[in-house]
Design a protein around this motif. Sequence first.
Motif, PDB file in Angstrom:
ATOM      1  N   VAL A   1       0.867  -1.180   0.000  1.00 15.14           N
ATOM      2  CA  VAL A   1       0.000   0.000   0.000  1.00 15.14           C
ATOM      3  C   VAL A   1       0.900   1.224   0.000  1.00 15.14           C
ATOM      4  CG1 VAL A   1      -1.794   1.298   1.195  1.00 15.14           C
ATOM      5  CG2 VAL A   1      -1.801  -1.208   1.289  1.00 15.14           C
ATOM      6  N   ALA A   2       0.878   1.977  -1.091  1.00 11.40           N
ATOM      7  CA  ALA A   2       1.656   3.204  -1.168  1.00 11.40           C
ATOM      8  C   ALA A   2       0.857   4.354  -0.574  1.00 11.40           C
ATOM      9  CB  ALA A   2       2.022   3.511  -2.617  1.00 11.40           C
ATOM     10  N   SER A   3       1.550   5.243   0.123  1.00 11.24           N
ATOM     11  CA  SER A   3       0.924   6.413   0.734  1.00 11.24           C
ATOM     12  C   SER A   3      -0.212   6.009   1.671  1.00 11.24           C
ATOM     13  CB  SER A   3       0.394   7.377  -0.330  1.00 11.24           C
ATOM     14  OG  SER A   3      -0.113   8.555   0.282  1.00 11.24           O
ATOM     15  N   VAL A   4       0.167   5.449   2.815  1.00  8.31           N
ATOM     16  CA  VAL A   4      -0.851   5.058   3.793  1.00  8.31           C
ATOM     17  C   VAL A   4      -1.566   6.282   4.363  1.00  8.31           C
ATOM     18  CG1 VAL A   4       0.327   2.919   4.404  1.00  8.31           C
ATOM     19  CG2 VAL A   4       0.838   5.001   5.661  1.00  8.31           C
ATOM     20  N   SER A   5      -0.911   7.430   4.354  1.00  7.38           N
ATOM     21  CA  SER A   5      -1.579   8.638   4.831  1.00  7.38           C
ATOM     22  C   SER A   5      -2.798   8.949   3.976  1.00  7.38           C
ATOM     23  CB  SER A   5      -0.610   9.828   4.837  1.00  7.38           C
ATOM     24  OG  SER A   5      -0.077  10.046   3.543  1.00  7.38           O
ATOM     25  N   ALA A   6      -2.694   8.664   2.659  1.00 11.64           N
ATOM     26  CA  ALA A   6      -3.836   8.872   1.770  1.00 11.64           C
ATOM     27  C   ALA A   6      -4.950   7.878   2.088  1.00 11.64           C
ATOM     28  CB  ALA A   6      -3.409   8.737   0.317  1.00 11.64           C
TER      29      ALA A   6
ATOM     30  N   ARG B   1      -1.162   6.926  18.121  1.00  7.88           N
ATOM     31  CA  ARG B   1      -1.207   6.634  16.699  1.00  7.88           C
ATOM     32  C   ARG B   1      -0.009   5.787  16.277  1.00  7.88           C
ATOM     33  NH1 ARG B   1      -5.066   9.761  14.417  1.00  7.88           N
ATOM     34  NH2 ARG B   1      -4.304   9.221  12.346  1.00  7.88           N
ATOM     35  N   SER B   2      -0.077   5.303  15.049  1.00  5.08           N
ATOM     36  CA  SER B   2       1.021   4.544  14.460  1.00  5.08           C
ATOM     37  C   SER B   2       1.422   5.205  13.147  1.00  5.08           C
ATOM     38  CB  SER B   2       0.589   3.091  14.205  1.00  5.08           C
ATOM     39  OG  SER B   2       1.616   2.368  13.560  1.00  5.08           O
ATOM     40  N   ALA B   3       2.663   4.959  12.743  1.00  5.49           N
ATOM     41  CA  ALA B   3       3.123   5.445  11.441  1.00  5.49           C
ATOM     42  C   ALA B   3       4.083   4.438  10.843  1.00  5.49           C
ATOM     43  CB  ALA B   3       3.800   6.810  11.571  1.00  5.49           C
ATOM     44  N   PHE B   4       4.036   4.303   9.509  1.00  9.14           N
ATOM     45  CA  PHE B   4       4.890   3.370   8.787  1.00  9.14           C
ATOM     46  C   PHE B   4       6.097   4.091   8.187  1.00  9.14           C
ATOM     47  CE2 PHE B   4       0.698   1.099   7.875  1.00  9.14           C
ATOM     48  CZ  PHE B   4       0.899   0.136   8.863  1.00  9.14           C
ATOM     49  N   ALA B   5       7.176   3.359   8.054  1.00 13.54           N
ATOM     50  CA  ALA B   5       8.365   3.884   7.382  1.00 13.54           C
ATOM     51  C   ALA B   5       8.025   4.294   5.960  1.00 13.54           C
ATOM     52  CB  ALA B   5       9.459   2.816   7.363  1.00 13.54           C
ATOM     53  N   GLN B   6       8.512   5.453   5.560  1.00  3.10           N
ATOM     54  CA  GLN B   6       8.356   5.989   4.205  1.00  3.10           C
ATOM     55  C   GLN B   6       6.896   6.158   3.792  1.00  3.10           C
ATOM     56  OE1 GLN B   6      11.077   4.340   1.215  1.00  3.10           O
ATOM     57  NE2 GLN B   6      12.150   3.221   2.833  1.00  3.10           N
ATOM     58  N   ASP B   7       5.984   6.107   4.768  1.00  5.99           N
ATOM     59  CA  ASP B   7       4.555   6.279   4.498  1.00  5.99           C
ATOM     60  C   ASP B   7       4.011   5.189   3.580  1.00  5.99           C
ATOM     61  OD1 ASP B   7       2.124   7.673   4.961  1.00  5.99           O
ATOM     62  OD2 ASP B   7       2.294   8.700   3.030  1.00  5.99           O
ATOM     63  N   ASP B   8       4.661   4.026   3.567  1.00  4.67           N
ATOM     64  CA  ASP B   8       4.222   2.888   2.760  1.00  4.67           C
ATOM     65  C   ASP B   8       4.040   1.670   3.652  1.00  4.67           C
ATOM     66  OD1 ASP B   8       4.331   4.320   0.383  1.00  4.67           O
ATOM     67  OD2 ASP B   8       6.377   3.675  -0.088  1.00  4.67           O
TER      68      ASP B   8
ATOM     69  N   ARG C   1      -3.972  -0.218  11.721  1.00  4.79           N
ATOM     70  CA  ARG C   1      -3.305   0.994  12.193  1.00  4.79           C
ATOM     71  C   ARG C   1      -4.173   2.212  11.898  1.00  4.79           C
ATOM     72  NH1 ARG C   1       2.138  -0.493  13.082  1.00  4.79           N
ATOM     73  NH2 ARG C   1       1.997  -2.689  13.686  1.00  4.79           N
ATOM     74  N   ASN C   2      -4.372   3.003  12.937  1.00  4.78           N
ATOM     75  CA  ASN C   2      -5.167   4.232  12.821  1.00  4.78           C
ATOM     76  C   ASN C   2      -6.519   3.960  12.163  1.00  4.78           C
ATOM     77  OD1 ASN C   2      -2.850   5.413  13.881  1.00  4.78           O
ATOM     78  ND2 ASN C   2      -2.112   6.074  11.871  1.00  4.78           N
ATOM     79  N   GLY C   3      -7.135   2.831  12.546  1.00  7.81           N
ATOM     80  CA  GLY C   3      -8.481   2.502  12.081  1.00  7.81           C
ATOM     81  C   GLY C   3      -8.577   1.917  10.700  1.00  7.81           C
ATOM     82  N   VAL C   4      -7.434   1.548  10.082  1.00 13.59           N
ATOM     83  CA  VAL C   4      -7.432   0.957   8.746  1.00 13.59           C
ATOM     84  C   VAL C   4      -6.760  -0.416   8.814  1.00 13.59           C
ATOM     85  CG1 VAL C   4      -6.642   1.188   6.360  1.00 13.59           C
ATOM     86  CG2 VAL C   4      -7.356   3.218   7.651  1.00 13.59           C
ATOM     87  N   ALA C   5      -7.386  -1.431   8.213  1.00 15.39           N
ATOM     88  CA  ALA C   5      -6.807  -2.776   8.193  1.00 15.39           C
ATOM     89  C   ALA C   5      -5.870  -2.922   7.001  1.00 15.39           C
ATOM     90  CB  ALA C   5      -7.911  -3.829   8.126  1.00 15.39           C
ATOM     91  N   TYR C   6      -4.644  -3.389   7.262  1.00 13.81           N
ATOM     92  CA  TYR C   6      -3.649  -3.573   6.207  1.00 13.81           C
ATOM     93  C   TYR C   6      -3.282  -5.035   5.991  1.00 13.81           C
ATOM     94  CZ  TYR C   6      -2.971   1.472   6.457  1.00 13.81           C
ATOM     95  OH  TYR C   6      -3.176   2.824   6.428  1.00 13.81           O
ATOM     96  N   ARG C   7      -3.452  -5.870   7.011  1.00 13.35           N
ATOM     97  CA  ARG C   7      -3.094  -7.282   6.879  1.00 13.35           C
ATOM     98  C   ARG C   7      -4.017  -8.110   7.765  1.00 13.35           C
ATOM     99  NH1 ARG C   7       2.902  -8.398   8.260  1.00 13.35           N
ATOM    100  NH2 ARG C   7       3.238  -7.605   6.135  1.00 13.35           N
ATOM    101  N   ASP C   8      -4.411  -9.276   7.261  1.00 10.72           N
ATOM    102  CA  ASP C   8      -5.290 -10.165   8.024  1.00 10.72           C
ATOM    103  C   ASP C   8      -4.781 -11.596   7.904  1.00 10.72           C
ATOM    104  OD1 ASP C   8      -7.339 -11.194   9.510  1.00 10.72           O
ATOM    105  OD2 ASP C   8      -8.904 -10.894   8.000  1.00 10.72           O
ATOM    106  N   GLU C   9      -3.687 -11.864   8.623  1.00 12.91           N
ATOM    107  CA  GLU C   9      -3.062 -13.195   8.620  1.00 12.91           C
ATOM    108  C   GLU C   9      -2.825 -13.608  10.074  1.00 12.91           C
ATOM    109  OE1 GLU C   9      -2.614 -15.112   6.097  1.00 12.91           O
ATOM    110  OE2 GLU C   9      -3.091 -13.679   4.485  1.00 12.91           O
ATOM    111  N   PRO C  10      -3.880 -14.031  10.770  1.00 11.27           N
ATOM    112  CA  PRO C  10      -3.757 -14.340  12.206  1.00 11.27           C
ATOM    113  C   PRO C  10      -2.673 -15.373  12.482  1.00 11.27           C
ATOM    114  CG  PRO C  10      -6.057 -14.319  11.519  1.00 11.27           C
ATOM    115  CD  PRO C  10      -5.249 -14.266  10.266  1.00 11.27           C
TER     116      PRO C  10
END
Length: 319
Positions: free
Chosen positions: A47-52, A114-121, A158-167
């Motif tokens: 996911v590029a630009s997670v801020s978006a 809050r959380s933040a990812f490296a390079q916003d990706d 992170r911050n209310g958005v799901a990025y991965r679902d691999e329990p």
Amino acid sequence: MDTSTEPARPRALARRTLLGGGLALLAGTGGSAAWAYDRFLREKVEVASVSAAEEAAGTSATAVALATDGTYTATGYTSSTTTITLTSTATGTGSEALAWYAAEIEVSGASIIRSAFAQDDFGQNITEEPSAIAAAQDAVLAINGDYYGFRDTGIVIRNGVAYRDEPARDGLAFYADGRVEVYDETATSAQELLDAGVWQTLSFGPAVLVDGAVPDGVEDVEIDTNIGNHSIQGKQPRTAIGVIGDDHLVFLVVDGRSEGYSRGATLPELGEILAGLGCTTGYNLDGGGSSVMIFDGEIVNQPSNGGERATSDILYVAG
């Protein structure tokens, strides 16, 4: 054993490159160089630009009302929505010396954590120095996260958005109502967690404090068995989250691998430190050379690498 407690003093930022550690990791894999490069070094952006993505979901920092009246001191930070109190503690001498840094945090709403990812990706092997990630977010306080990008398992919200679902393991869930709880990833899904009001998840562990007690056998827990994963056992630099109550947390970093200054903590000791700080729940995060605490743009602790190590994510207090 002598014990002293005093306010934490910010230290100057230090820089280092990940290249040396990456090459050492490749040397130990035993596989082909191409495979090792692909697995451990090649950036894989999912996911590029997670801020978006967070802006589209209405959960970005710009979409959340944050206080602008914050005041920094040598021992913490206060605003109309946030109180942070920093302390440092040193115990023992010689080979038994141990030092840690704690930030007790009280906020008026869960969205301030809050959380933040490296390079916003979002993806694998995407790294950046934690201080740079924190600076991009104007973070008041930050610690390294769970290094989600080293693996391809775990539930990542992170911050209310799901990025991965691999329990895969026991995770830590931060709810919008201020609760923070350890949970079994394999018994739920990312969507179910979002529906239940989860705001953040972390996927590392283990839980080192449950209902105010250190769990039996915690020193034997394995988090990952994938190639290149370092042991989490023994006396190590540590990063952890402690829970005192709703919207009332502790960010903890224990220094290590430095005889005469700090040997590092075992997992049971980590739980005991959190209990001594008033926590009833404690959860271990990525440690070793990744362990770092940043306050007002400065590194507070003494990372075991001699400077901060690039990682995939941070957890921070917005201001």
